[in-house]
Design an enzyme around this catalytic site. Structure first.
Site, PDB file in Angstrom:
ATOM      1  N   SER A 133      36.853  45.180  47.828  1.00  0.00           N
ATOM      2  CA  SER A 133      37.288  45.486  46.428  1.00  0.00           C
ATOM      3  C   SER A 133      36.310  46.240  46.020  1.00  0.00           C
ATOM      4  O   SER A 133      35.172  45.994  45.513  1.00  0.00           O
ATOM      5  CB  SER A 133      37.896  44.520  45.616  1.00  0.00           C
ATOM      6  OG  SER A 133      38.188  44.998  44.350  1.00  0.00           O
ATOM      7  N   LYS A 159      39.728  48.795  48.920  1.00  0.00           N
ATOM      8  CA  LYS A 159      40.591  48.581  47.867  1.00  0.00           C
ATOM      9  C   LYS A 159      40.036  49.216  46.780  1.00  0.00           C
ATOM     10  O   LYS A 159      38.686  48.863  46.352  1.00  0.00           O
ATOM     11  CB  LYS A 159      40.969  47.286  47.310  1.00  0.00           C
ATOM     12  CG  LYS A 159      41.431  46.893  46.023  1.00  0.00           C
ATOM     13  CD  LYS A 159      41.986  45.475  45.821  1.00  0.00           C
ATOM     14  CE  LYS A 159      41.648  44.847  44.827  1.00  0.00           C
ATOM     15  NZ  LYS A 159      42.249  43.354  44.713  1.00  0.00           N
ATOM     16  N   LYS A 161      39.707  49.970  42.512  1.00  0.00           N
ATOM     17  CA  LYS A 161      40.060  49.442  41.342  1.00  0.00           C
ATOM     18  C   LYS A 161      40.302  50.663  40.667  1.00  0.00           C
ATOM     19  O   LYS A 161      39.770  51.551  40.636  1.00  0.00           O
ATOM     20  CB  LYS A 161      39.184  48.865  40.412  1.00  0.00           C
ATOM     21  CG  LYS A 161      38.874  47.548  41.219  1.00  0.00           C
ATOM     22  CD  LYS A 161      39.912  46.419  41.086  1.00  0.00           C
ATOM     23  CE  LYS A 161      39.718  45.039  41.166  1.00  0.00           C
ATOM     24  NZ  LYS A 161      40.797  44.041  40.602  1.00  0.00           N
ATOM     25  N   ASP A 187      44.253  48.885  42.914  1.00  0.00           N
ATOM     26  CA  ASP A 187      44.646  47.622  41.879  1.00  0.00           C
ATOM     27  C   ASP A 187      44.218  48.109  40.798  1.00  0.00           C
ATOM     28  O   ASP A 187      43.522  48.711  40.292  1.00  0.00           O
ATOM     29  CB  ASP A 187      43.787  46.593  42.530  1.00  0.00           C
ATOM     30  CG  ASP A 187      44.001  45.364  41.584  1.00  0.00           C
ATOM     31  OD1 ASP A 187      45.091  45.092  40.961  1.00  0.00           O
ATOM     32  OD2 ASP A 187      43.177  44.233  41.790  1.00  0.00           O
ATOM     33  N   GLU A 212      48.805  47.644  43.621  1.00  0.00           N
ATOM     34  CA  GLU A 212      48.699  46.099  43.295  1.00  0.00           C
ATOM     35  C   GLU A 212      48.742  46.018  41.409  1.00  0.00           C
ATOM     36  O   GLU A 212      48.023  46.934  40.811  1.00  0.00           O
ATOM     37  CB  GLU A 212      47.363  45.511  43.597  1.00  0.00           C
ATOM     38  CG  GLU A 212      46.834  44.185  43.405  1.00  0.00           C
ATOM     39  CD  GLU A 212      45.679  43.544  44.021  1.00  0.00           C
ATOM     40  OE1 GLU A 212      45.102  44.231  44.759  1.00  0.00           O
ATOM     41  OE2 GLU A 212      45.424  42.323  43.415  1.00  0.00           O
ATOM     42  N   ASP A 237      49.970  40.827  41.831  1.00  0.00           N
ATOM     43  CA  ASP A 237      48.896  39.762  41.888  1.00  0.00           C
ATOM     44  C   ASP A 237      49.069  38.754  40.692  1.00  0.00           C
ATOM     45  O   ASP A 237      49.849  37.670  40.811  1.00  0.00           O
ATOM     46  CB  ASP A 237      47.562  40.536  41.775  1.00  0.00           C
ATOM     47  CG  ASP A 237      46.406  39.679  41.446  1.00  0.00           C
ATOM     48  OD1 ASP A 237      46.388  38.642  41.494  1.00  0.00           O
ATOM     49  OD2 ASP A 237      45.097  40.466  41.616  1.00  0.00           O
ATOM     50  N   LYS A 261      46.241  34.188  45.564  1.00  0.00           N
ATOM     51  CA  LYS A 261      45.150  33.835  44.961  1.00  0.00           C
ATOM     52  C   LYS A 261      45.448  32.286  44.982  1.00  0.00           C
ATOM     53  O   LYS A 261      46.136  32.034  43.831  1.00  0.00           O
ATOM     54  CB  LYS A 261      44.729  34.486  43.984  1.00  0.00           C
ATOM     55  CG  LYS A 261      43.916  35.791  44.256  1.00  0.00           C
ATOM     56  CD  LYS A 261      43.518  36.559  42.722  1.00  0.00           C
ATOM     57  CE  LYS A 261      43.130  37.815  42.817  1.00  0.00           C
ATOM     58  NZ  LYS A 261      42.719  38.522  41.536  1.00  0.00           N
ATOM     59  N   GLY A 289      40.779  37.799  46.073  1.00  0.00           N
ATOM     60  CA  GLY A 289      39.482  37.203  45.863  1.00  0.00           C
ATOM     61  C   GLY A 289      39.004  36.923  44.421  1.00  0.00           C
ATOM     62  O   GLY A 289      39.955  37.948  43.566  1.00  0.00           O
TER      63      GLY A 289
END
Ligand code: OSB
Ligand code: MG
Length: 366
Positions: A133, A159, A161, A187, A212, A237, A261, A289
């Site tokens: 991430s 991934k 952000k 995400d 996400e 998520d 998660k 995570g």
């Protein structure tokens, strides 16, 4: 098994580079560890809450309070980890605090019986692929350097952000530099609204695995509406807080992939239920995570080795976040980590390192 008490330990670990998301920047990690003391073995759990309620309503001081006030007294008389969630069910919310106590008890139980998390949860793979991430950066060149570094290390999925102002151009730059072969996803951590649908549809040009959590945690229907306007698959998520919400989101068409998660859903046993119902519905899952130490990471690696985890997770090596981990470091080989097979989590904190990073310790006897 008889539970005798718990140790609540706080540790502070520096993070190698600041990790920025749409809800804030983490520069160090203040973590609550829970150790269950039983008449068999001792067991460990890592609470994944952040210090402030900016990812979900939970925060670490709140988790400590819930544990001392309700959850530790609430597990008095519990003899097995499967009885923890039913014993705590009457207390609303606080899944991360529930997860950490269940994990510590489950670890103690499995260590006593000599069984691993992987075997207990239903692992079918010996290694799991690693995704990473990548936080929001100050500039595109900085982002390209970071992504290039992770690709060179062997990460098999990236991934990014995103947030308004750091989305289409960041994705375009990564695609242009590293090509169409890279497994890429984004995400948003709830940073958009349905009014951004046309803007988010521009991501459709970049062949992303998924987007996400673009919208608010409670906006399941909004995600279902958005899914009809995007080609990019939506992956929830924050919204998935239990097997029940997972089933509802799937039924409504709000999510075609799920980030599982364990802390967010109340523990590894509920995480496995979500895995099972998603598999039955043909929905791929992956393991999320929360900047875990080697302890929490061990359990995540075990979970990620279940058959329905068909996408690489945010399961990275220890050095993604920590120069020194509190366990033997998780080291990536060929873009993968090896699933631990020893009793319980299969790893334990190294006493000298644990002491070095400890900021407080408290005992609670039952
Ligand atoms: O939304 O997945 C998230 C970290 C903290 C809080 C929320 C999220 C994250 C990550 C995963 O992106 C980081 C990791 O542990 O690899
Ligand atoms: Mg997320």
């Amino acid at each position: 098994m008889k539970i005798e008490g718990f140790e609540l330990r706080r540790i502070a670990l520096p993070i190698v580079t600041p990790f920025r998301t749409s809800f804030g920047t983490q520069t160090s990690r203040d973590i609550l560890l829970v150790k269950a003391i039983t008449d068999g073995a001792e067991g460990w759990g890592e609470c994944v809450s952040l210090p402030q309620p900016v990812y979900s309503p939970e925060y670490t001081e709140g988790a400590v309070d819930m544990l001392k006030r309700y959850f530790i007294p609430g597990v008095a008389g519990v003899k097995t980890a499967t009885d923890v969630a039913p014993a705590l069910h009457k207390y609303k919310g606080h899944p991360m605090a529930k997860a950490v106590i269940e994990t510590a008890i489950l670890d103690a139980e499995l260590r006593t019986e000599g069984r691993s998390f992987a075997r207990e949860l239903g692992s079918v793979n010996e290694r799991v692929p690693c995704g990473v991430s990548v936080g929001i950066m100050d500039s595109i060149p900085e982002l390209l350097d970071a992504v290039g570094g992770y690709i060179d290390e062997g990460y098999v999925r990236i991934k990014l952000k995103i947030e308004p102002g750091w989305d289409i151009e960041a994705v375009r730059a990564v695609r242009e530099r590293f090509g169409d072969e890279v497994l890429l996803q984004v995400d948003a951590n709830t940073a958009y609204t349905l009014r951004d649908a046309r803007h988010l549809a521009k991501l459709d040009d970049f062949d992303l695995l998924l987007i996400e959590q673009p919208l608010e945690e409670e906006d399941i229907v909004g995600h279902a509406d958005l899914a009809k306007m995007l080609k990019t698959p939506i992956c929830l998520d924050e919204s998935v807080t239990s097997a029940q919400t997972a089933a509802a989101a799937i039924r409504l068409g709000a999510t075609s992939v799920i980030n599982i998660k364990p802390g967010r859903v109340g523990g590894y046993l509920e995480a496995r239920r979500i895995h099972d119902l998603a598999a039955a519905a043909g929905i791929p899952v992956w393991c999320g995570g929360m900047l875990e130490t080697g302890l929490g990471r061990a359990a995540n690696i075990a979970l990620a080795s279940l058959p329905g985890f068909t996408l690489p997770g945010d399961v990275s090596a220890s050095d993604r976040f920590y120069k020194t981990d509190i366990t033997e470091p998780w080291v990536m080989e060929d873009g993968h980590l090896t699933v631990p097979t020893g009793p319980g989590l299969g790893v334990a904190p190294i006493p000298e390192l644990l002491e070095e990073f400890t900021t407080s310790v408290e005992w609670v006897t039952l």
